[in-house]
Motif scaffolding. Structure first.
Motif, PDB file in Angstrom:
ATOM      1  N   GLU A 183       0.831  -1.202   0.000  1.00 20.48           N
ATOM      2  CA  GLU A 183       0.000   0.000   0.000  1.00 20.48           C
ATOM      3  C   GLU A 183       0.870   1.258   0.000  1.00 20.48           C
ATOM      4  O   GLU A 183       0.554   2.246  -0.671  1.00 20.48           O
ATOM      5  CB  GLU A 183      -0.927  -0.008   1.216  1.00 20.48           C
ATOM      6  N   ALA A 184       1.989   1.199   0.732  1.00 18.87           N
ATOM      7  CA  ALA A 184       2.876   2.355   0.818  1.00 18.87           C
ATOM      8  C   ALA A 184       3.533   2.669  -0.525  1.00 18.87           C
ATOM      9  O   ALA A 184       3.876   3.826  -0.804  1.00 18.87           O
ATOM     10  CB  ALA A 184       3.949   2.118   1.878  1.00 18.87           C
ATOM     11  N   THR A 185       3.703   1.646  -1.362  1.00 21.33           N
ATOM     12  CA  THR A 185       4.325   1.862  -2.682  1.00 21.33           C
ATOM     13  C   THR A 185       3.290   2.097  -3.779  1.00 21.33           C
ATOM     14  O   THR A 185       3.648   2.209  -4.949  1.00 21.33           O
ATOM     15  CB  THR A 185       5.197   0.641  -3.065  1.00 21.33           C
ATOM     16  N   GLY A 186       2.014   2.170  -3.400  1.00 25.77           N
ATOM     17  CA  GLY A 186       0.963   2.471  -4.370  1.00 25.77           C
ATOM     18  C   GLY A 186       0.535   1.308  -5.228  1.00 25.77           C
ATOM     19  O   GLY A 186       0.003   1.505  -6.336  1.00 25.77           O
ATOM     20  N   SER A 187       0.706   0.084  -4.763  1.00 24.77           N
ATOM     21  CA  SER A 187       0.292  -1.087  -5.537  1.00 24.77           C
ATOM     22  C   SER A 187      -1.221  -1.071  -5.761  1.00 24.77           C
ATOM     23  O   SER A 187      -1.998  -0.749  -4.859  1.00 24.77           O
ATOM     24  CB  SER A 187       0.689  -2.367  -4.796  1.00 24.77           C
ATOM     25  N   ALA A 188      -1.616  -1.456  -6.968  1.00 25.76           N
ATOM     26  CA  ALA A 188      -3.045  -1.524  -7.285  1.00 25.76           C
ATOM     27  C   ALA A 188      -3.680  -2.781  -6.706  1.00 25.76           C
ATOM     28  O   ALA A 188      -4.901  -2.858  -6.568  1.00 25.76           O
ATOM     29  CB  ALA A 188      -3.242  -1.499  -8.804  1.00 25.76           C
ATOM     30  N   THR A 189      -2.854  -3.767  -6.364  1.00 26.54           N
ATOM     31  CA  THR A 189      -3.355  -5.037  -5.805  1.00 26.54           C
ATOM     32  C   THR A 189      -2.535  -5.413  -4.556  1.00 26.54           C
ATOM     33  O   THR A 189      -1.840  -6.440  -4.555  1.00 26.54           O
ATOM     34  CB  THR A 189      -3.255  -6.156  -6.853  1.00 26.54           C
ATOM     35  N   PRO A 190      -2.595  -4.614  -3.504  1.00 27.83           N
ATOM     36  CA  PRO A 190      -1.742  -4.864  -2.333  1.00 27.83           C
ATOM     37  C   PRO A 190      -2.005  -6.200  -1.650  1.00 27.83           C
ATOM     38  O   PRO A 190      -1.068  -6.862  -1.177  1.00 27.83           O
ATOM     39  CB  PRO A 190      -2.082  -3.691  -1.400  1.00 27.83           C
ATOM     40  N   THR A 191      -3.265  -6.629  -1.596  1.00 31.07           N
ATOM     41  CA  THR A 191      -3.588  -7.890  -0.935  1.00 31.07           C
ATOM     42  C   THR A 191      -3.028  -9.076  -1.716  1.00 31.07           C
ATOM     43  O   THR A 191      -2.438 -10.000  -1.138  1.00 31.07           O
ATOM     44  CB  THR A 191      -5.109  -8.043  -0.760  1.00 31.07           C
ATOM     45  N   VAL A 192      -3.209  -9.062  -3.024  1.00 26.34           N
ATOM     46  CA  VAL A 192      -2.689 -10.146  -3.868  1.00 26.34           C
ATOM     47  C   VAL A 192      -1.168 -10.195  -3.787  1.00 26.34           C
ATOM     48  O   VAL A 192      -0.572 -11.262  -3.620  1.00 26.34           O
ATOM     49  CB  VAL A 192      -3.138  -9.954  -5.332  1.00 26.34           C
ATOM     50  N   ASP A 193      -0.536  -9.034  -3.895  1.00 26.78           N
ATOM     51  CA  ASP A 193       0.930  -8.975  -3.825  1.00 26.78           C
ATOM     52  C   ASP A 193       1.426  -9.528  -2.491  1.00 26.78           C
ATOM     53  O   ASP A 193       2.384 -10.304  -2.442  1.00 26.78           O
ATOM     54  CB  ASP A 193       1.408  -7.533  -3.979  1.00 26.78           C
TER      55      ASP A 193
END
Length: 234
Positions: A183-193
């Motif tokens: 989330e801190a890096t702006g991922s569009a899919t933080p949960t999946v990652d």
């Protein structure tokens, strides 16, 4: 290595040592090591002391070459008591192993909780969780064999299930930390990652501990850990 007796009581004063976020390893590993102590020469153990002695001796015997299975007869002989004396403190050998698992859980998750309280950066949290887990196994060889199930193969199935749950909890903690990082890096899919990374990192930890146990404790689980974490965490 536990040459005599490992102190199986986690100390409340044990704190998470300062760590270097660049390498993910504590500067001082005393907090994850099991301290050694002598009995002081008393002939009659104080209440509860014999129970601890049994667990300490079991952990020490699991460190020895060829210790595929520790029998209660061998354990009693090492302590110089009868098998009946063992069963006055534990209802079964499975209960003895549960005592070791209790200690593993309390020690590791006590430190993991401190990491979550003290570190806001999710990536650094994950680094430190991995370091604590692998250092604990490295410093407590007999318990490393319990953690990866080598010492539990011929024992009650519920013991293997409980260690599986232990690593499920580790993976869950890593997911939480890595979701924060994503989330801190702006991922569009933080949960999946986070789910993917946590699964890979947990498998890495299990693999390192298994290699350690099966190499006769020659291949250290923390070997080149900082470099490995850079590869795995990006």
């Amino acid at each position: 290595m536990c040459k005599n007796r490992c102190d199986l009581t986690p100390t409340p004063s044990a704190v998470m040592p300062d760590t270097n976020p660049d390498d993910g390893l504590p500067e001082h590993d005393a907090a994850v090591a099991v301290a050694l102590e002598m009995s002081g020469g008393r002939k009659r153990p104080r209440p509860g002391e014999r129970r601890i002695q049994i667990l300490q001796t079991l952990a020490a015997m699991l460190e020895e070459p060829g210790a595929e299975r520790v029998t209660t007869a061998a354990l009693a002989a090492r302590i110089q008591v009868s098998e009946a004396a063992l069963y006055r403190h534990f209802a079964s050998k499975a209960q003895m192993f549960e005592g070791l698992i209790d200690f593993i859980e309390q020690s590791v998750f006590g430190l993991v909780n401190q990491i979550g309280e003290r570190e806001a950066d999710g990536r650094v949290q994950a680094q430190r969780v991995i370091a604590v887990l692998l250092q604990f196994g490295e410093k407590n060889r007999g318990m490393a064999r319990v953690m990866v199930g080598d010492a539990l193969v011929f024992e009650n199935e519920r013991l293997l299930a409980r260690m599986s749950q232990f690593f499920d909890r580790i993976e869950s903690q890593l997911r939480q930390s890595l979701r924060l990082a994503a989330e801190a890096t702006g991922s569009a899919t933080p949960t999946v990652d986070a789910n993917i990374q946590a699964s890979v990192l947990t498998a890495f930890c299990v693999g390192r501990l298994q290699r350690y146990a099966r190499s006769g404790f020659k291949r250290l689980p923390t070997e080149q850990l900082d470099a490995a974490q850079r590869v795995l965490l990006g």
